[in-house]
Design a protein around this motif. Sequence first.
Motif, PDB file in Angstrom:
ATOM      1  N   ARG A   9     -19.579 -65.793 -14.170  1.00  0.00           N
ATOM      2  CA  ARG A   9     -19.136 -66.973 -13.921  1.00  0.00           C
ATOM      3  C   ARG A   9     -20.127 -68.267 -13.813  1.00  0.00           C
ATOM      4  N   ALA A  10     -21.091 -67.653 -13.049  1.00  0.00           N
ATOM      5  CA  ALA A  10     -22.048 -68.472 -12.754  1.00  0.00           C
ATOM      6  C   ALA A  10     -22.990 -68.707 -14.058  1.00  0.00           C
ATOM      7  N   GLY A  11     -22.808 -68.224 -15.016  1.00  0.00           N
ATOM      8  CA  GLY A  11     -23.596 -68.417 -16.342  1.00  0.00           C
ATOM      9  C   GLY A  11     -22.830 -69.423 -17.105  1.00  0.00           C
ATOM     10  N   VAL A  12     -21.582 -69.829 -16.780  1.00  0.00           N
ATOM     11  CA  VAL A  12     -20.903 -70.736 -17.725  1.00  0.00           C
ATOM     12  C   VAL A  12     -21.456 -72.095 -17.636  1.00  0.00           C
ATOM     13  N   ASP A  13     -21.355 -73.111 -18.603  1.00  0.00           N
ATOM     14  CA  ASP A  13     -21.751 -74.028 -18.708  1.00  0.00           C
ATOM     15  C   ASP A  13     -21.825 -75.057 -17.507  1.00  0.00           C
ATOM     16  N   LEU A  14     -23.148 -75.634 -17.224  1.00  0.00           N
ATOM     17  CA  LEU A  14     -23.140 -76.260 -15.917  1.00  0.00           C
ATOM     18  C   LEU A  14     -21.863 -77.449 -15.757  1.00  0.00           C
ATOM     19  N   LYS A  15     -21.553 -78.098 -16.770  1.00  0.00           N
ATOM     20  CA  LYS A  15     -20.704 -78.895 -16.945  1.00  0.00           C
ATOM     21  C   LYS A  15     -19.275 -78.691 -16.375  1.00  0.00           C
ATOM     22  N   SER A  16     -19.072 -77.555 -16.509  1.00  0.00           N
ATOM     23  CA  SER A  16     -17.550 -76.971 -16.150  1.00  0.00           C
ATOM     24  C   SER A  16     -17.554 -76.009 -14.970  1.00  0.00           C
ATOM     25  N   SER A  17     -18.803 -75.408 -14.684  1.00  0.00           N
ATOM     26  CA  SER A  17     -18.792 -74.312 -13.695  1.00  0.00           C
ATOM     27  C   SER A  17     -19.013 -75.120 -12.332  1.00  0.00           C
ATOM     28  N   ALA A  18     -18.410 -74.241 -11.230  1.00  0.00           N
ATOM     29  CA  ALA A  18     -18.667 -74.618  -9.989  1.00  0.00           C
ATOM     30  C   ALA A  18     -19.961 -74.421  -9.589  1.00  0.00           C
ATOM     31  N   PRO A  19     -20.598 -74.997  -8.454  1.00  0.00           N
ATOM     32  CA  PRO A  19     -21.842 -74.434  -8.032  1.00  0.00           C
ATOM     33  C   PRO A  19     -21.750 -73.124  -7.657  1.00  0.00           C
ATOM     34  N   ASP A  42     -24.129 -82.085   3.042  1.00  0.00           N
ATOM     35  CA  ASP A  42     -23.611 -81.570   1.936  1.00  0.00           C
ATOM     36  C   ASP A  42     -24.816 -81.358   0.950  1.00  0.00           C
ATOM     37  N   PHE A  43     -24.407 -80.164   0.170  1.00  0.00           N
ATOM     38  CA  PHE A  43     -25.637 -79.592  -0.907  1.00  0.00           C
ATOM     39  C   PHE A  43     -24.945 -78.796  -1.763  1.00  0.00           C
ATOM     40  N   ALA A  44     -25.519 -78.820  -3.211  1.00  0.00           N
ATOM     41  CA  ALA A  44     -24.862 -77.956  -4.215  1.00  0.00           C
ATOM     42  C   ALA A  44     -26.032 -77.041  -4.758  1.00  0.00           C
ATOM     43  N   LEU A  45     -25.951 -75.923  -4.896  1.00  0.00           N
ATOM     44  CA  LEU A  45     -26.918 -75.208  -5.692  1.00  0.00           C
ATOM     45  C   LEU A  45     -26.286 -74.455  -7.017  1.00  0.00           C
ATOM     46  N   ASP A  72     -26.895 -67.385  10.230  1.00  0.00           N
ATOM     47  CA  ASP A  72     -26.349 -67.683  11.639  1.00  0.00           C
ATOM     48  C   ASP A  72     -25.041 -68.327  11.393  1.00  0.00           C
ATOM     49  N   PRO A  73     -24.368 -68.231  12.336  1.00  0.00           N
ATOM     50  CA  PRO A  73     -23.233 -68.938  12.309  1.00  0.00           C
ATOM     51  C   PRO A  73     -23.035 -70.391  12.179  1.00  0.00           C
ATOM     52  N   LEU A  74     -22.149 -71.060  11.296  1.00  0.00           N
ATOM     53  CA  LEU A  74     -22.089 -72.321  10.980  1.00  0.00           C
ATOM     54  C   LEU A  74     -21.382 -72.908  12.272  1.00  0.00           C
ATOM     55  N   ASP A  75     -21.729 -74.286  12.814  1.00  0.00           N
ATOM     56  CA  ASP A  75     -21.136 -75.011  13.644  1.00  0.00           C
ATOM     57  C   ASP A  75     -19.917 -76.027  13.417  1.00  0.00           C
ATOM     58  N   GLY A  76     -20.012 -76.071  12.161  1.00  0.00           N
ATOM     59  CA  GLY A  76     -19.159 -77.040  11.357  1.00  0.00           C
ATOM     60  C   GLY A  76     -19.279 -76.996   9.902  1.00  0.00           C
ATOM     61  N   GLY A  77     -18.248 -77.449   9.273  1.00  0.00           N
ATOM     62  CA  GLY A  77     -18.300 -77.392   7.688  1.00  0.00           C
ATOM     63  C   GLY A  77     -17.829 -75.896   7.158  1.00  0.00           C
ATOM     64  N   THR A  78     -17.996 -76.005   5.731  1.00  0.00           N
ATOM     65  CA  THR A  78     -17.649 -74.830   5.112  1.00  0.00           C
ATOM     66  C   THR A  78     -18.777 -74.467   4.015  1.00  0.00           C
ATOM     67  N   LEU A  79     -18.862 -73.310   3.643  1.00  0.00           N
ATOM     68  CA  LEU A  79     -19.721 -72.635   2.526  1.00  0.00           C
ATOM     69  C   LEU A  79     -18.692 -72.098   1.241  1.00  0.00           C
ATOM     70  N   HIS A  80     -18.979 -72.435  -0.135  1.00  0.00           N
ATOM     71  CA  HIS A  80     -18.140 -72.019  -1.001  1.00  0.00           C
ATOM     72  C   HIS A  80     -19.060 -71.380  -1.986  1.00  0.00           C
ATOM     73  N   TRP A  81     -18.672 -70.336  -2.395  1.00  0.00           N
ATOM     74  CA  TRP A  81     -19.336 -69.541  -3.389  1.00  0.00           C
ATOM     75  C   TRP A  81     -18.735 -69.281  -4.701  1.00  0.00           C
ATOM     76  N   LEU A 246     -30.964 -84.495 -12.135  1.00  0.00           N
ATOM     77  CA  LEU A 246     -29.902 -83.624 -11.941  1.00  0.00           C
ATOM     78  C   LEU A 246     -28.638 -84.027 -12.564  1.00  0.00           C
ATOM     79  N   GLY A 247     -28.761 -85.527 -12.725  1.00  0.00           N
ATOM     80  CA  GLY A 247     -27.457 -86.262 -13.354  1.00  0.00           C
ATOM     81  C   GLY A 247     -27.590 -85.867 -14.677  1.00  0.00           C
ATOM     82  N   ALA A 248     -28.754 -85.844 -15.319  1.00  0.00           N
ATOM     83  CA  ALA A 248     -28.867 -85.437 -16.787  1.00  0.00           C
ATOM     84  C   ALA A 248     -28.485 -84.187 -16.953  1.00  0.00           C
ATOM     85  N   LEU A 249     -28.228 -83.083 -16.147  1.00  0.00           N
ATOM     86  CA  LEU A 249     -27.827 -81.762 -16.441  1.00  0.00           C
ATOM     87  C   LEU A 249     -26.241 -81.922 -16.359  1.00  0.00           C
ATOM     88  N   ARG A 250     -25.586 -82.837 -15.685  1.00  0.00           N
ATOM     89  CA  ARG A 250     -24.169 -82.907 -15.209  1.00  0.00           C
ATOM     90  C   ARG A 250     -23.674 -83.491 -16.524  1.00  0.00           C
TER      91      ARG A 250
END
Length: 250
Positions: A9-19, A42-45, A72-81, A246-250
């Motif tokens: 799933r991570a190897g799918v084209d960057l244009k369509s895959s989630a971070p 906010d951050f995306a890898l 370490d536990p987050l004090d706010g926000g969420t992480l998505h994988w 990064l814009g060039a990658l999207r």
Amino acid sequence: MTHQNDSRRAGVDLKSSAPLIEARRITRRDVQRDQVLLQSTDFALHAGQRIVLTGPSGSGKSVFLRALALLDPLDGGTLHWHGQPIAPARIPHYRRHIAYVRQRPALIDGTVEDNLRYPFSLAVYRDTAFDAARARALFDAAGRGSGFLARETAELSGGEAQIVALVRVLQLDPEALLLDEPTASLDPESARAVETLIAQWFEHDRTARATVWVSHDPVQAQRVGERHITMRAGVLDEPAATHAALGALR
Ligand SMILES: Nc1ncnc2c1ncn2[C@@H]1O[C@H](COP(=O)(O)OP(=O)(O)OP(=O)(O)O)[C@@H](O)[C@H]1O
């Protein structure tokens, strides 16, 4: 979800895959001192990215990487994988794939092989087994020949200990490495060995893998990352030049 499926799933084209990893407004606080360690971030890898993180001492780089690794536990926000929030029951699974490598390795007493076998005693790795031939090949790539598996960890140099800690992680096929100054206290030869191991791991499946590398060395930073982010007083920032890249990658 298996690791293979995750990687595919991570190897799918960057244009369509989630971070691979996405942080949404994550924060960290020191409750005792009532101090913000990481401002709302906010951050995306994305898979395929090699990011360098720089910033002054004490600015929160380790706090950020450890938060991304869910150490370490987050004090706010969420992480998505891969686009999904990480339920508490899936945290061990997440940590299996998203590995934090610290500056000073923590090894258990015993031999190098004992250290490499240790992860496979944990429930989350019960579907895999220690592969001595693979471990030897990784040590070969780091310039450590036959007999290294039998060495006692108490007798290793700092550089050798870091190589063991890294091979212990790489043998588990992580998707992302969160590298917290992994070569900062090493001699040049060991630092090169560590860089080589990480580069080979990345090149082996670069469409599915990614790194965030904290470094204080500008020359190393040029070598190990294309996208540059900075941390200052708990605020993550990205210079305009890498926004454009990064814009060039999207
Ligand atoms: N778990 C914690 N609880 C409370 N304070 C913490 C915790 N972890 C780090 N800190 C504090 O947060 C600040 C940022 O520390 P951090 O280790 O992230 O800096 P850094 O940018 O990685 O620095 P360096 O380049 O020196 O490694 C420091 O003031 C540190 O003392």
